[in-house]
Design an enzyme around this catalytic site. Structure first.
Site, PDB file in Angstrom:
ATOM      1  N   GLU A 263     102.781 111.354  57.651  1.00 55.78           N
ATOM      2  CA  GLU A 263     102.414 111.294  56.294  1.00 55.78           C
ATOM      3  C   GLU A 263     102.401 112.548  55.495  1.00 55.78           C
ATOM      4  OE1 GLU A 263      99.324 108.436  55.041  1.00 55.78           O
ATOM      5  OE2 GLU A 263      99.599 108.957  53.075  1.00 55.78           O
ATOM      6  N   ASN A 385      92.672 117.412  49.471  1.00 58.33           N
ATOM      7  CA  ASN A 385      92.679 118.880  49.725  1.00 58.33           C
ATOM      8  C   ASN A 385      91.364 119.476  50.451  1.00 58.33           C
ATOM      9  OD1 ASN A 385      95.280 118.715  48.819  1.00 58.33           O
ATOM     10  ND2 ASN A 385      95.358 120.884  47.924  1.00 58.33           N
ATOM     11  N   GLU A 386      90.386 118.767  50.098  1.00 57.27           N
ATOM     12  CA  GLU A 386      89.186 119.435  50.627  1.00 57.27           C
ATOM     13  C   GLU A 386      89.089 118.891  52.124  1.00 57.27           C
ATOM     14  OE1 GLU A 386      89.216 117.806  47.658  1.00 57.27           O
ATOM     15  OE2 GLU A 386      88.886 119.554  46.557  1.00 57.27           O
TER      16      GLU A 386
END
Ligand code: FAD
Length: 399
Positions: A263, A385-386
């Site tokens: 993914e 993104n973290e």
């Protein structure tokens, strides 16, 4: 910190992105063929290019057309109706589809991650049931992971399946399910047993849920624009027969996270706004010498970043082609790529001499408007993104 950058076991950049995985002549011939097909479809008015088309441009006829040309199920073995080709063939096809803004959402999830998961974990019966239709562009799937209090913290899923005669009874709900109102099925990550001690990742399983069965309700979650893309999917004692369990009961966490490598790794993680960039460059070029140096410098810098990301993304595809699961490299590409996608939009807003307008008859204001509306999702979907930086930090021995 257990394993410092630079130490022998530290996975440096050359390990994450090994050189030497190049596209060959065969791949470039395939690229020309796909590009020609898309130009022809465009010329016939079969589609209008969109940004972020892989998530929101749903066109089942177009998907079936790709299936008929052999452009889907690329890595699926021929015995299951696929092309039996490699991940780099698939990379070239997907790259061309994304760059042209083609309407690929209907088959995207099925082709990208459901087919490889069925190949890896599915039974023979499940493979024969679904893979030929996926390869023909006729079977559409969603992703049944997120729940109201389980997004980044996916192990907190509360959807629960209890053992009944011949299978499982599933109750709970999923949210942010892209395309569920059109899709035929998804894999639901659900709790099928208690966690072992304090390890919450145990006791989870993946269940194949066909979305038209009794007990499944699909409710729209509308975007601010009114568009229907997301859904809430509610399960009320849905019966899942034993032969619709994917893989091993209790192994759902490992299976679902290996699916995430597919993914997260594709070119859609840096190409969602490429149609905007190429349209902008085309308009500037048509203006001849009137392009300001400052604008040209911004376009040059962002184009260089696109090429860098491409090399990194291609290396991930090469690793997948060799049967590896490059989840750290995929996390890096997704973090860098999704930020690039947003930066393209910022630059276009600065440079374009037009206002965003979703209903404009011309390309640039329309693509600009849709990019602005889609940008907030880029760094969230598929893992924020973290969270990705946490994956990278762990691999660097910093967590
Ligand atoms: C366009 C789009 C399409 C999507 N499609 C699907 C789909 O089809 N199927 C599906 O299952 N899901 C889908 N999602 C959901 C997506 O996977 C989640 O939104 C995502 O995983 C984040 O979960 P959350 O929204 O619950 O946010 P939260 O997990 O509540 O996070 C909120 C904020 O806190 C930060 N945060 C959370 N935990 C940490 C931590 N440990 N350390 C540092 N920061 C942290 C996050 O980075 C984020 O900024 C989609 C989302 C979007 C935007």
């Amino acid at each position: 910190m257990t394993d410092r950058p630079g130490s022998p076991s530290h996975p440096g950049v050359s390990t994450l992105f090994p050189p030497g995985r190049r596209l060959g002549v065969r791949h470039e011939q395939l690229r020309e063929e796909v590009r020609g097909y898309l130009q022809d479809q465009l010329a016939q008015g079969k589609y209008t290019p969109h940004n972020d088309a892989w998530l929101s441009s749903w066109d089942e006829d177009f998907s079936r057309g790709l299936g008929a040309r052999g452009y889907l199920g690329t890595t699926v073995p021929k015995e299951y109706g696929g092309q039996g080709a490699d991940a780099l063939d698939r990379y070239v096809i997907t790259e061309e589809l994304l760059a042209s803004g083609a309407p690929v959402a209907a088959h995207w999830i099925a082709d990208r991650q459901i087919a490889p998961s069925l190949l890896r974990y599915g039974t023979e019966a499940q493979r024969h049931r679904y893979l030929p239709a996926i390869s023909r562009g006729e079977s559409y799937w969603g992703i049944g992971l997120s729940e109201p209090d389980a997004g980044s913290d996916l192990a907190a899923v509360r959807s629960k399946a209890v053992r009944v005669d011949g299978g499982w009874e599933l109750t709970g709900r999923k949210v942010w399910t892209s395309g569920a109102h059109h899709a035929h099925a998804f894999f639901a990550l659900a709790r099928t047993g208690p966690p072992e001690g304090r390890v919450r990742h145990t006791g989870l399983s993946q269940l194949i849920v066909e979305l038209d069965q009794p007990g499944v309700e699909i409710r729209p979650i509308r975007l601010l624009t009114g568009a229907h893309h997301f859904n809430e999917v509610v399960f009320d004692r849905v019966f899942i027969p034993d032969d619709m369990v994917l893989g091993t009961v209790g192994d759902g966490w490992r299976q679902a996270t290996s699916e995430l490598a597919f993914e997260r790794s594709g070119p859609e993680r840096y190409l969602s706004t490429l149609p905007l960039l190429t349209t902008l460059v085309g308009e500037l070029a048509a203006g001849g010498d009137s392009v300001r140096d400052v604008d040209a410098a911004m376009i040059g810098a962002i184009t260089a970043r696109v090429w860098t990301l491409r090399q990194m993304s291609l290396a991930v595809a090469g690793a997948l082609a060799q049967g590896e699961v490059p989840e750290v490299a995929a996390a890096l590409v997704k973090d860098l790529g999704t930020r690039l996608e947003g930066d393209i939009v910022d630059i276009a807003r600065t440079v374009a001499r037009t206002e965003p307008d979703p209903s404009a008859p011309t390309e640039l204001p329309r693509l600009l408007a849709e990019s602005i509306l889609h940008t907030p999702g880029f760094t969230l979907r598929g893992g924020t993104n973290e969270i990705l930086r946490g994956v990278v930090a762990r691999a660097l021995g910093m967590r």
